[in-house]
Design a protein around this motif. Sequence first.
Motif, PDB file in Angstrom:
ATOM      1  N   LEU A 190       6.173 -16.620  -6.556  1.00 29.83           N
ATOM      2  CA  LEU A 190       5.376 -17.824  -6.271  1.00 29.83           C
ATOM      3  C   LEU A 190       4.036 -17.461  -5.635  1.00 29.83           C
ATOM      4  CD1 LEU A 190       8.018 -20.311  -4.825  1.00 29.83           C
ATOM      5  CD2 LEU A 190       6.906 -20.380  -7.061  1.00 29.83           C
ATOM      6  N   LEU A 191       4.083 -16.556  -4.687  1.00 24.88           N
ATOM      7  CA  LEU A 191       2.858 -16.129  -4.015  1.00 24.88           C
ATOM      8  C   LEU A 191       1.920 -15.414  -4.985  1.00 24.88           C
ATOM      9  CD1 LEU A 191       1.227 -15.981  -1.418  1.00 24.88           C
ATOM     10  CD2 LEU A 191       2.557 -13.948  -0.781  1.00 24.88           C
ATOM     11  N   ALA A 192       2.475 -14.597  -5.857  1.00 21.10           N
ATOM     12  CA  ALA A 192       1.657 -13.884  -6.839  1.00 21.10           C
ATOM     13  C   ALA A 192       0.959 -14.865  -7.789  1.00 21.10           C
ATOM     14  CB  ALA A 192       2.507 -12.889  -7.622  1.00 21.10           C
ATOM     15  N   VAL A 193       1.658 -15.913  -8.205  1.00 20.95           N
ATOM     16  CA  VAL A 193       1.032 -16.921  -9.059  1.00 20.95           C
ATOM     17  C   VAL A 193      -0.121 -17.587  -8.306  1.00 20.95           C
ATOM     18  CG1 VAL A 193       1.351 -19.163 -10.217  1.00 20.95           C
ATOM     19  CG2 VAL A 193       3.063 -17.360 -10.476  1.00 20.95           C
ATOM     20  N   GLU A 194       0.137 -17.936  -7.060  1.00 21.88           N
ATOM     21  CA  GLU A 194      -0.901 -18.569  -6.238  1.00 21.88           C
ATOM     22  C   GLU A 194      -2.108 -17.650  -6.067  1.00 21.88           C
ATOM     23  OE1 GLU A 194      -1.427 -19.876  -1.621  1.00 21.88           O
ATOM     24  OE2 GLU A 194       0.507 -20.287  -2.543  1.00 21.88           O
ATOM     25  N   ILE A 195      -1.873 -16.389  -5.758  1.00 23.49           N
ATOM     26  CA  ILE A 195      -2.959 -15.424  -5.570  1.00 23.49           C
ATOM     27  C   ILE A 195      -3.717 -15.225  -6.878  1.00 23.49           C
ATOM     28  CG2 ILE A 195      -3.467 -12.986  -5.128  1.00 23.49           C
ATOM     29  CD1 ILE A 195      -1.118 -13.045  -3.085  1.00 23.49           C
ATOM     30  N   CYS A 196      -2.989 -15.060  -7.955  1.00 22.94           N
ATOM     31  CA  CYS A 196      -3.599 -14.815  -9.266  1.00 22.94           C
ATOM     32  C   CYS A 196      -4.492 -15.978  -9.684  1.00 22.94           C
ATOM     33  CB  CYS A 196      -2.505 -14.579 -10.297  1.00 22.94           C
ATOM     34  SG  CYS A 196      -3.098 -14.066 -11.910  1.00 22.94           S
ATOM     35  N   THR A 197      -4.010 -17.192  -9.504  1.00 18.45           N
ATOM     36  CA  THR A 197      -4.767 -18.354  -9.972  1.00 18.45           C
ATOM     37  C   THR A 197      -5.879 -18.749  -9.005  1.00 18.45           C
ATOM     38  OG1 THR A 197      -3.096 -19.849  -9.046  1.00 18.45           O
ATOM     39  CG2 THR A 197      -2.872 -19.259 -11.363  1.00 18.45           C
ATOM     40  N   SER A 198      -5.672 -18.591  -7.716  1.00 20.88           N
ATOM     41  CA  SER A 198      -6.705 -19.015  -6.761  1.00 20.88           C
ATOM     42  C   SER A 198      -7.802 -17.974  -6.574  1.00 20.88           C
ATOM     43  CB  SER A 198      -6.083 -19.368  -5.409  1.00 20.88           C
ATOM     44  OG  SER A 198      -5.570 -18.217  -4.772  1.00 20.88           O
ATOM     45  N   LYS A 199      -7.445 -16.713  -6.642  1.00 20.85           N
ATOM     46  CA  LYS A 199      -8.429 -15.655  -6.423  1.00 20.85           C
ATOM     47  C   LYS A 199      -8.947 -15.049  -7.722  1.00 20.85           C
ATOM     48  CE  LYS A 199      -6.791 -14.396  -1.845  1.00 20.85           C
ATOM     49  NZ  LYS A 199      -7.662 -15.263  -1.120  1.00 20.85           N
ATOM     50  N   LYS A 200      -8.397 -15.543  -8.854  1.00 17.07           N
ATOM     51  CA  LYS A 200      -8.828 -15.073 -10.175  1.00 17.07           C
ATOM     52  C   LYS A 200      -8.735 -13.547 -10.306  1.00 17.07           C
ATOM     53  CE  LYS A 200     -10.026 -19.241 -11.348  1.00 17.07           C
ATOM     54  NZ  LYS A 200      -8.991 -20.092 -11.799  1.00 17.07           N
ATOM     55  N   ILE A 201      -7.586 -13.001  -9.892  1.00 17.82           N
ATOM     56  CA  ILE A 201      -7.346 -11.566 -10.057  1.00 17.82           C
ATOM     57  C   ILE A 201      -6.186 -11.373 -11.023  1.00 17.82           C
ATOM     58  CG2 ILE A 201      -8.272 -10.983  -7.791  1.00 17.82           C
ATOM     59  CD1 ILE A 201      -5.406 -10.608  -6.799  1.00 17.82           C
ATOM     60  N   SER A 202      -6.012 -10.165 -11.496  1.00 19.05           N
ATOM     61  CA  SER A 202      -4.980  -9.887 -12.490  1.00 19.05           C
ATOM     62  C   SER A 202      -3.581 -10.084 -11.908  1.00 19.05           C
ATOM     63  CB  SER A 202      -5.117  -8.455 -12.997  1.00 19.05           C
ATOM     64  OG  SER A 202      -4.611  -7.545 -12.039  1.00 19.05           O
ATOM     65  N   PRO A 203      -2.611 -10.403 -12.764  1.00 22.61           N
ATOM     66  CA  PRO A 203      -1.222 -10.509 -12.302  1.00 22.61           C
ATOM     67  C   PRO A 203      -0.719  -9.216 -11.649  1.00 22.61           C
ATOM     68  CG  PRO A 203      -1.439 -11.523 -14.444  1.00 22.61           C
ATOM     69  CD  PRO A 203      -2.742 -10.827 -14.169  1.00 22.61           C
TER      70      PRO A 203
END
Length: 131
Positions: A14-27
């Motif tokens: 869940l945190l990785a999805v949030e980080i990926c989508t909010s910070k626009k970084i790779s999965p």
Amino acid sequence: MRPNKMNNYGKAALLAVEICTSKKISPVSAWRKATLLIFGNSAAQKRSAPKTVFLNLCQEGYIKNISPGDYTRSKTTSGYVTNAIDILSTNKNQKFTPLELWNKVQNKGLVNQYHMDVIITLWENNLIKLK
């Protein structure tokens, strides 16, 4: 979100999805950051099975708001991911434990290494999109 019902790998997903989508970084980078926050620099942070499942979900375009891409080389895990999504989508009213889903996904007697925890957590939080 239901954090009291999930394990740490589910929380990491869940945190990785949030980080990926909010910070626009790779999965890949998002998973690394999320697991470092949850586990610190430890063996649990480096465990490959949940990471590979998460990256396969991203690679195949199953996670909402994350573009498909080339995130992992694992072919075996891709089959588990697809089978798990098929099972969950055809049994929408049924709740599976990670072990129950794992036993339905594979029949080789392999040990569950938190593969299904990632998928179930994302599924229950409505982050999986069906193809």
